[in-house]
Design an enzyme around this catalytic site. Structure first.
Site, PDB file in Angstrom:
ATOM      1  N   SER A 167       0.840  -1.200   0.000  1.00 12.75           N
ATOM      2  CA  SER A 167       0.000   0.000   0.000  1.00 12.75           C
ATOM      3  C   SER A 167       0.871   1.245   0.000  1.00 12.75           C
ATOM      4  O   SER A 167       1.675   1.455   0.915  1.00 12.75           O
ATOM      5  CB  SER A 167      -0.910   0.025   1.234  1.00 12.75           C
ATOM      6  OG  SER A 167      -1.538   1.287   1.308  1.00 12.75           O
ATOM      7  N   HIS A 218      -1.110  -1.010  -4.283  1.00 12.88           N
ATOM      8  CA  HIS A 218      -2.421  -0.633  -3.756  1.00 12.88           C
ATOM      9  C   HIS A 218      -2.413   0.866  -3.442  1.00 12.88           C
ATOM     10  O   HIS A 218      -1.527   1.356  -2.742  1.00 12.88           O
ATOM     11  CB  HIS A 218      -2.672  -1.456  -2.490  1.00 12.88           C
ATOM     12  CG  HIS A 218      -3.964  -1.215  -1.795  1.00 12.88           C
ATOM     13  ND1 HIS A 218      -5.131  -1.880  -2.120  1.00 12.88           N
ATOM     14  CD2 HIS A 218      -4.285  -0.414  -0.750  1.00 12.88           C
ATOM     15  CE1 HIS A 218      -6.105  -1.498  -1.307  1.00 12.88           C
ATOM     16  NE2 HIS A 218      -5.629  -0.596  -0.472  1.00 12.88           N
ATOM     17  N   ASP A 273      -4.606   4.013  -1.907  1.00 15.36           N
ATOM     18  CA  ASP A 273      -5.755   4.354  -1.070  1.00 15.36           C
ATOM     19  C   ASP A 273      -6.262   5.751  -1.399  1.00 15.36           C
ATOM     20  O   ASP A 273      -5.600   6.744  -1.108  1.00 15.36           O
ATOM     21  CB  ASP A 273      -5.360   4.254   0.409  1.00 15.36           C
ATOM     22  CG  ASP A 273      -5.140   2.813   0.828  1.00 15.36           C
ATOM     23  OD1 ASP A 273      -6.093   2.026   0.712  1.00 15.36           O
ATOM     24  OD2 ASP A 273      -4.016   2.475   1.236  1.00 15.36           O
ATOM     25  N   MET A 313      -8.873   8.480  -0.561  1.00 12.26           N
ATOM     26  CA  MET A 313      -9.757   8.868   0.546  1.00 12.26           C
ATOM     27  C   MET A 313     -10.223  10.301   0.355  1.00 12.26           C
ATOM     28  O   MET A 313      -9.426  11.168  -0.024  1.00 12.26           O
ATOM     29  CB  MET A 313      -9.025   8.762   1.880  1.00 12.26           C
ATOM     30  CG  MET A 313      -8.388   7.400   2.138  1.00 12.26           C
ATOM     31  SD  MET A 313      -7.726   7.312   3.813  1.00 12.26           S
ATOM     32  CE  MET A 313      -6.806   5.773   3.737  1.00 12.26           C
ATOM     33  N   HIS A 342      -8.217   1.610  -4.332  1.00 15.78           N
ATOM     34  CA  HIS A 342      -9.201   1.312  -3.287  1.00 15.78           C
ATOM     35  C   HIS A 342      -9.905   2.624  -2.959  1.00 15.78           C
ATOM     36  O   HIS A 342      -9.327   3.496  -2.312  1.00 15.78           O
ATOM     37  CB  HIS A 342      -8.440   0.748  -2.063  1.00 15.78           C
ATOM     38  CG  HIS A 342      -9.281   0.533  -0.858  1.00 15.78           C
ATOM     39  ND1 HIS A 342      -8.732   0.340   0.399  1.00 15.78           N
ATOM     40  CD2 HIS A 342     -10.623   0.461  -0.688  1.00 15.78           C
ATOM     41  CE1 HIS A 342      -9.696   0.164   1.281  1.00 15.78           C
ATOM     42  NE2 HIS A 342     -10.852   0.254   0.655  1.00 15.78           N
ATOM     43  N   MET A 355     -12.093   4.879  -1.079  1.00 19.14           N
ATOM     44  CA  MET A 355     -12.794   5.136   0.182  1.00 19.14           C
ATOM     45  C   MET A 355     -13.410   6.528   0.065  1.00 19.14           C
ATOM     46  O   MET A 355     -12.949   7.494   0.691  1.00 19.14           O
ATOM     47  CB  MET A 355     -11.801   5.037   1.349  1.00 19.14           C
ATOM     48  CG  MET A 355     -11.403   3.591   1.639  1.00 19.14           C
ATOM     49  SD  MET A 355      -9.884   3.462   2.603  1.00 19.14           S
ATOM     50  CE  MET A 355      -8.699   3.583   1.265  1.00 19.14           C
ATOM     51  N   MET A 380     -12.117  -5.765   4.659  1.00 23.50           N
ATOM     52  CA  MET A 380     -11.267  -4.867   5.450  1.00 23.50           C
ATOM     53  C   MET A 380     -10.974  -5.489   6.816  1.00 23.50           C
ATOM     54  O   MET A 380     -11.898  -5.926   7.512  1.00 23.50           O
ATOM     55  CB  MET A 380     -11.946  -3.504   5.652  1.00 23.50           C
ATOM     56  CG  MET A 380     -12.070  -2.644   4.403  1.00 23.50           C
ATOM     57  SD  MET A 380     -10.481  -2.232   3.626  1.00 23.50           S
ATOM     58  CE  MET A 380      -9.643  -1.348   4.958  1.00 23.50           C
ATOM     59  N   GLY A 417      -9.354   4.147   6.634  1.00 21.31           N
ATOM     60  CA  GLY A 417      -9.067   5.554   6.881  1.00 21.31           C
ATOM     61  C   GLY A 417      -7.606   5.835   7.184  1.00 21.31           C
ATOM     62  O   GLY A 417      -7.104   6.892   6.816  1.00 21.31           O
ATOM     63  N   PHE A 418      -6.950   4.888   7.831  1.00 21.41           N
ATOM     64  CA  PHE A 418      -5.566   5.158   8.238  1.00 21.41           C
ATOM     65  C   PHE A 418      -4.718   3.895   8.160  1.00 21.41           C
ATOM     66  O   PHE A 418      -5.224   2.793   8.379  1.00 21.41           O
ATOM     67  CB  PHE A 418      -5.526   5.694   9.680  1.00 21.41           C
ATOM     68  CG  PHE A 418      -6.300   6.967   9.848  1.00 21.41           C
ATOM     69  CD1 PHE A 418      -5.720   8.193   9.543  1.00 21.41           C
ATOM     70  CD2 PHE A 418      -7.623   6.932  10.266  1.00 21.41           C
ATOM     71  CE1 PHE A 418      -6.449   9.369   9.662  1.00 21.41           C
ATOM     72  CE2 PHE A 418      -8.357   8.108  10.389  1.00 21.41           C
ATOM     73  CZ  PHE A 418      -7.773   9.325  10.087  1.00 21.41           C
ATOM     74  N   GLY A 419      -3.436   4.090   7.855  1.00 21.82           N
ATOM     75  CA  GLY A 419      -2.498   2.989   7.914  1.00 21.82           C
ATOM     76  C   GLY A 419      -2.025   2.789   9.343  1.00 21.82           C
ATOM     77  O   GLY A 419      -2.298   3.609  10.220  1.00 21.82           O
ATOM     78  N   GLY A 420      -1.360   1.666   9.566  1.00 21.47           N
ATOM     79  CA  GLY A 420      -0.732   1.435  10.862  1.00 21.47           C
ATOM     80  C   GLY A 420      -1.655   1.044  11.991  1.00 21.47           C
ATOM     81  O   GLY A 420      -1.254   1.063  13.152  1.00 21.47           O
ATOM     82  N   ASP A 437      -7.009  -6.183   3.869  1.00 24.84           N
ATOM     83  CA  ASP A 437      -6.334  -4.879   3.890  1.00 24.84           C
ATOM     84  C   ASP A 437      -6.467  -4.284   5.287  1.00 24.84           C
ATOM     85  O   ASP A 437      -7.583  -4.055   5.755  1.00 24.84           O
ATOM     86  CB  ASP A 437      -6.994  -3.972   2.839  1.00 24.84           C
ATOM     87  CG  ASP A 437      -6.391  -2.575   2.785  1.00 24.84           C
ATOM     88  OD1 ASP A 437      -5.309  -2.356   3.361  1.00 24.84           O
ATOM     89  OD2 ASP A 437      -7.026  -1.702   2.141  1.00 24.84           O
ATOM     90  N   GLY A 438      -5.304  -4.022   5.906  1.00 26.27           N
ATOM     91  CA  GLY A 438      -5.298  -3.366   7.211  1.00 26.27           C
ATOM     92  C   GLY A 438      -4.644  -4.234   8.277  1.00 26.27           C
ATOM     93  O   GLY A 438      -5.137  -5.323   8.572  1.00 26.27           O
ATOM     94  N   GLY A 439      -3.524  -3.761   8.797  1.00 25.20           N
ATOM     95  CA  GLY A 439      -2.855  -4.487   9.877  1.00 25.20           C
ATOM     96  C   GLY A 439      -2.239  -5.799   9.443  1.00 25.20           C
ATOM     97  O   GLY A 439      -1.954  -6.656  10.282  1.00 25.20           O
ATOM     98  N   GLY A 449       0.866  -2.052   4.080  1.00 23.71           N
ATOM     99  CA  GLY A 449       1.481  -0.737   3.988  1.00 23.71           C
ATOM    100  C   GLY A 449       2.679  -0.628   4.908  1.00 23.71           C
ATOM    101  O   GLY A 449       3.833  -0.705   4.479  1.00 23.71           O
TER     102      GLY A 449
END
Ligand code: DX5
Ligand code: ZN
Length: 229
Positions: free
Chosen positions: A8, A32, A34, A36, A65, A67, A136, A141-144, A174-176, A196
């Site tokens: 990402s 990827h 993002d 937003m 992606h 959002m 998801m 909304g946010f990485g990390g 996607d995410g974590g 990411g």
């Protein structure tokens, strides 16, 4: 099942996007992106001009992606800007069938995304319309953010529905996604992994992609009943 790692760009240096993309060009499968809008999610990132610019300089295919609150209006434009896959959120789309078809007409693969609180069963009838289902594993909304294990039963259910459908639909998480969590996702049936922080936060992003892939493949091989390995 082929395991794919899609870094990402949200976790990359936005001032050096093409250079960052080049770092993973040899080991990753897709990139990827993002998108937003500050409405569908409380964050604002990049839009069409940046996607079009990166498309000219990136060797890997781009996955957008979206959002955003009005994907019906904007999704085909991302395909026209060079995205090879465009994913819209089920929670945001007013006419998902029409929009998914418009994405494909514009030349891209079409994806449908589900937030952690959105059940997959109501969307089973849309599987023939899509090439990719994104489950998801954080609130978008946010990485990390930390990985949400509560989503894993839905990944399993999504894999069952895809198997029953019988078509080729990639199942993306996607995410974590990290070396610690990717195995659980693969074991549950995911085959496309967005990462990411785990890639661009690493000292060597290209090697991080290879480590993620190895962890996914090891877990995928242990999946019960996965005769494809
Ligand atoms: C979150 C984005 C993700 C994000 C993942 O809303 O959709 O693609 O970049 O970042 P990590 O891998 O750091 O959780
Ligand atoms: Zn994303």
């Amino acid at each position: 099942m082929t395991m794919q790692i899609w870094p990402s760009m949200l976790a990359a240096d936005f001032a050096r996007l093409a250079d960052e993309a080049a770092l993973v060009a040899e080991t990753a499968d897709w990139l990827h992106i993002d998108v937003m809008d500050g409405h569908f999610v409380p964050n604002l990132t990049i839009g069409l001009p940046v996607v079009a610019a990166l498309h000219k300089h990136a060797a890997l295919p781009l996955d957008c992606h979206l959002m955003i609150s009005d994907p019906d209006r904007w999704a085909p434009d991302y395909a026209a800007a060079g995205a090879r896959n465009v994913t819209i959120h089920a929670e945001a789309a007013s006419a998902p069938v029409r929009t998914l078809r418009a994405i494909k007409s514009a030349g891209a693969r079409a994806g449908l995304a589900l937030n952690p609180g959105t059940a997959v069963d109501p969307y089973a009838d849309l599987l023939p319309e899509i090439d990719l289902l994104l489950v998801m594993t954080v609130e978008p909304g946010f990485g990390g953010q930390p990985f949400l294990d509560l989503v894993l039963p839905k990944v399993r259910r999504a894999r069952e529905l895809i198997a029953r459908h019988g078509g080729e639909v990639w199942l993306q998480v996607d995410g974590g996604v990290t070396e610690d969590t990717i195995g659980r996702c693969a074991e549950a049936g995911a085959d496309v992994f967005v990462a990411g922080t785990a890639v661009f936060g690493a000292a060597e992003p290209a090697a991080a992609v290879e480590h993620l892939r190895a962890a996914a493949e090891a877990a995928g091989r242990s999946r019960i009943g996965d005769s494809a390995g």
